[in-house]
Motif scaffolding. Structure first.
Motif, PDB file in Angstrom:
ATOM      1  N   ARG A  19      21.645 -15.752  94.262  1.00  0.00           N
ATOM      2  CA  ARG A  19      22.694 -16.655  93.801  1.00  0.00           C
ATOM      3  C   ARG A  19      22.619 -16.731  92.284  1.00  0.00           C
ATOM      4  NH1 ARG A  19      23.595 -23.161  94.152  1.00  0.00           N
ATOM      5  NH2 ARG A  19      25.852 -23.155  94.543  1.00  0.00           N
ATOM      6  N   LEU A  20      23.639 -16.197  91.640  1.00  0.00           N
ATOM      7  CA  LEU A  20      23.716 -16.224  90.187  1.00  0.00           C
ATOM      8  C   LEU A  20      24.457 -17.483  89.746  1.00  0.00           C
ATOM      9  CD1 LEU A  20      24.711 -12.510  89.479  1.00  0.00           C
ATOM     10  CD2 LEU A  20      22.466 -13.479  90.011  1.00  0.00           C
ATOM     11  N   SER A  21      24.034 -18.029  88.643  1.00  0.00           N
ATOM     12  CA  SER A  21      24.686 -19.201  88.072  1.00  0.00           C
ATOM     13  C   SER A  21      25.064 -18.928  86.630  1.00  0.00           C
ATOM     14  CB  SER A  21      23.752 -20.417  88.114  1.00  0.00           C
ATOM     15  OG  SER A  21      23.402 -20.761  89.430  1.00  0.00           O
ATOM     16  N   CYS A  22      26.081 -19.603  86.173  1.00  0.00           N
ATOM     17  CA  CYS A  22      26.512 -19.510  84.775  1.00  0.00           C
ATOM     18  C   CYS A  22      26.854 -20.919  84.323  1.00  0.00           C
ATOM     19  CB  CYS A  22      27.711 -18.590  84.649  1.00  0.00           C
ATOM     20  SG  CYS A  22      28.513 -18.619  83.030  1.00  0.00           S
ATOM     21  N   ALA A  23      26.020 -21.456  83.448  1.00  0.00           N
ATOM     22  CA  ALA A  23      26.223 -22.806  82.943  1.00  0.00           C
ATOM     23  C   ALA A  23      26.941 -22.748  81.607  1.00  0.00           C
ATOM     24  CB  ALA A  23      24.882 -23.510  82.791  1.00  0.00           C
ATOM     25  N   ALA A  24      28.023 -23.488  81.498  1.00  0.00           N
ATOM     26  CA  ALA A  24      28.840 -23.485  80.287  1.00  0.00           C
ATOM     27  C   ALA A  24      28.656 -24.777  79.502  1.00  0.00           C
ATOM     28  CB  ALA A  24      30.308 -23.311  80.649  1.00  0.00           C
ATOM     29  N   SER A  25      28.714 -24.650  78.191  1.00  0.00           N
ATOM     30  CA  SER A  25      28.671 -25.828  77.325  1.00  0.00           C
ATOM     31  C   SER A  25      29.516 -25.551  76.087  1.00  0.00           C
ATOM     32  CB  SER A  25      27.230 -26.168  76.933  1.00  0.00           C
ATOM     33  OG  SER A  25      26.644 -25.098  76.231  1.00  0.00           O
ATOM     34  N   GLY A  26      29.939 -26.633  75.430  1.00  0.00           N
ATOM     35  CA  GLY A  26      30.710 -26.487  74.205  1.00  0.00           C
ATOM     36  C   GLY A  26      32.183 -26.202  74.405  1.00  0.00           C
ATOM     37  N   LEU A  27      32.655 -26.301  75.649  1.00  0.00           N
ATOM     38  CA  LEU A  27      34.080 -26.094  75.924  1.00  0.00           C
ATOM     39  C   LEU A  27      34.488 -27.024  77.060  1.00  0.00           C
ATOM     40  CD1 LEU A  27      34.574 -22.709  77.872  1.00  0.00           C
ATOM     41  CD2 LEU A  27      32.524 -24.115  77.948  1.00  0.00           C
ATOM     42  N   TYR A  32      39.332 -23.513  81.617  1.00  0.00           N
ATOM     43  CA  TYR A  32      39.042 -22.083  81.596  1.00  0.00           C
ATOM     44  C   TYR A  32      38.941 -21.501  82.995  1.00  0.00           C
ATOM     45  CZ  TYR A  32      38.187 -22.256  76.615  1.00  0.00           C
ATOM     46  OH  TYR A  32      38.343 -22.400  75.254  1.00  0.00           O
ATOM     47  N   ASP A  33      39.551 -20.332  83.140  1.00  0.00           N
ATOM     48  CA  ASP A  33      39.295 -19.495  84.299  1.00  0.00           C
ATOM     49  C   ASP A  33      38.033 -18.693  84.007  1.00  0.00           C
ATOM     50  OD1 ASP A  33      42.828 -18.704  84.594  1.00  0.00           O
ATOM     51  OD2 ASP A  33      41.704 -20.449  85.320  1.00  0.00           O
ATOM     52  N   MET A  34      37.321 -18.345  85.054  1.00  0.00           N
ATOM     53  CA  MET A  34      36.024 -17.689  84.876  1.00  0.00           C
ATOM     54  C   MET A  34      35.966 -16.367  85.613  1.00  0.00           C
ATOM     55  SD  MET A  34      34.432 -19.789  82.911  1.00  0.00           S
ATOM     56  CE  MET A  34      32.779 -19.106  82.987  1.00  0.00           C
ATOM     57  N   GLY A  35      35.303 -15.424  84.995  1.00  0.00           N
ATOM     58  CA  GLY A  35      35.115 -14.126  85.622  1.00  0.00           C
ATOM     59  C   GLY A  35      33.659 -13.709  85.592  1.00  0.00           C
ATOM     60  N   TRP A  36      33.302 -12.839  86.510  1.00  0.00           N
ATOM     61  CA  TRP A  36      32.017 -12.153  86.496  1.00  0.00           C
ATOM     62  C   TRP A  36      32.297 -10.660  86.331  1.00  0.00           C
ATOM     63  CZ3 TRP A  36      27.117 -14.155  86.482  1.00  0.00           C
ATOM     64  CH2 TRP A  36      26.950 -15.499  86.860  1.00  0.00           C
ATOM     65  N   PHE A  37      31.538 -10.057  85.448  1.00  0.00           N
ATOM     66  CA  PHE A  37      31.582  -8.618  85.227  1.00  0.00           C
ATOM     67  C   PHE A  37      30.161  -8.091  85.365  1.00  0.00           C
ATOM     68  CE2 PHE A  37      35.875  -7.843  83.484  1.00  0.00           C
ATOM     69  CZ  PHE A  37      36.302  -9.152  83.353  1.00  0.00           C
ATOM     70  N   LYS A  76      29.751 -29.922  87.022  1.00  0.00           N
ATOM     71  CA  LYS A  76      28.488 -29.408  86.471  1.00  0.00           C
ATOM     72  C   LYS A  76      28.716 -28.309  85.445  1.00  0.00           C
ATOM     73  CE  LYS A  76      25.744 -30.446  90.598  1.00  0.00           C
ATOM     74  NZ  LYS A  76      24.849 -29.902  91.652  1.00  0.00           N
ATOM     75  N   ASN A  77      29.983 -28.031  85.139  1.00  0.00           N
ATOM     76  CA  ASN A  77      30.302 -26.960  84.171  1.00  0.00           C
ATOM     77  C   ASN A  77      29.624 -25.639  84.540  1.00  0.00           C
ATOM     78  OD1 ASN A  77      31.744 -28.877  82.803  1.00  0.00           O
ATOM     79  ND2 ASN A  77      30.556 -28.782  80.915  1.00  0.00           N
ATOM     80  N   THR A  78      29.648 -25.319  85.805  1.00  0.00           N
ATOM     81  CA  THR A  78      28.909 -24.152  86.278  1.00  0.00           C
ATOM     82  C   THR A  78      29.768 -23.325  87.243  1.00  0.00           C
ATOM     83  OG1 THR A  78      26.802 -25.323  86.045  1.00  0.00           O
ATOM     84  CG2 THR A  78      26.812 -23.369  87.450  1.00  0.00           C
ATOM     85  N   VAL A  79      29.667 -22.018  87.103  1.00  0.00           N
ATOM     86  CA  VAL A  79      30.268 -21.097  88.054  1.00  0.00           C
ATOM     87  C   VAL A  79      29.141 -20.315  88.721  1.00  0.00           C
ATOM     88  CG1 VAL A  79      30.636 -19.297  86.294  1.00  0.00           C
ATOM     89  CG2 VAL A  79      32.011 -19.299  88.381  1.00  0.00           C
ATOM     90  N   TYR A  80      29.336 -20.025  90.004  1.00  0.00           N
ATOM     91  CA  TYR A  80      28.297 -19.371  90.794  1.00  0.00           C
ATOM     92  C   TYR A  80      28.806 -18.043  91.341  1.00  0.00           C
ATOM     93  CZ  TYR A  80      26.588 -24.192  90.823  1.00  0.00           C
ATOM     94  OH  TYR A  80      26.158 -25.445  90.450  1.00  0.00           O
TER      95      TYR A  80
END
Length: 128
Positions: A19-27, A32-37, A76-80
């Motif tokens: 399970r990958l996580s991506c925590a965002a801050s400062g926006l 925002y739409d989110m992508g994984w590459f 949580k400002n996070t995409v998984y």
């Protein structure tokens, strides 16, 4: 200062999961739409999956359909990215990226150049 920080990568055997996580801050994450590459050694960066700001639309690359699942938690400002049934060819550095939702089109979500912000990536290695 916008930051996207990926985590959760690792070394797994074929057939395993992560399970990958991506925590965002400062926006304002919900704008925002989110992508994984992902990018494998010697290859170009490729689109994996995308989710709109509210989770209302989700798209996957054909190579990962049925195995990967993207989700987000705006509180949580996070995409998984849940990655299941991993294959050796899934080995790559996985990056999350943010694109302002007002700019997203049916073409732009697959194009890495359309994303404003990127994380530094997390390595996923799948052994056979």
């Amino acid at each position: 200062q916008v930051q996207l920080v990926e985590s959760g990568g690792g070394l797994v055997q074929a057939g395993g999961s992560l399970r990958l996580s991506c925590a965002a801050s400062g926006l304002i994450f919900s704008n925002y739409d989110m992508g994984w590459f992902r990018q494998a050694p010697g290859k170009e960066r490729e689109f994996v999956t995308f989710i709109t700001w509210n989770g209302g639309s989700i798209y996957y690359a054909d190579s990962v359909k049925g195995r990967f699942t993207i989700s987000r938690d705006n509180a949580k400002n996070t995409v998984y990215l849940q990655v299941n049934k991993l294959k050796p060819e899934d080995t790559a550095v996985y990056y999350c990226a943010a694109q302002p939702s007002y700019r997203t089109t049916m073409r732009s979500y697959r194009e890495s150049s359309r994303y404003d912000y990127w994380g530094h990536g997390t390595q996923v290695t799948v052994s056979s």
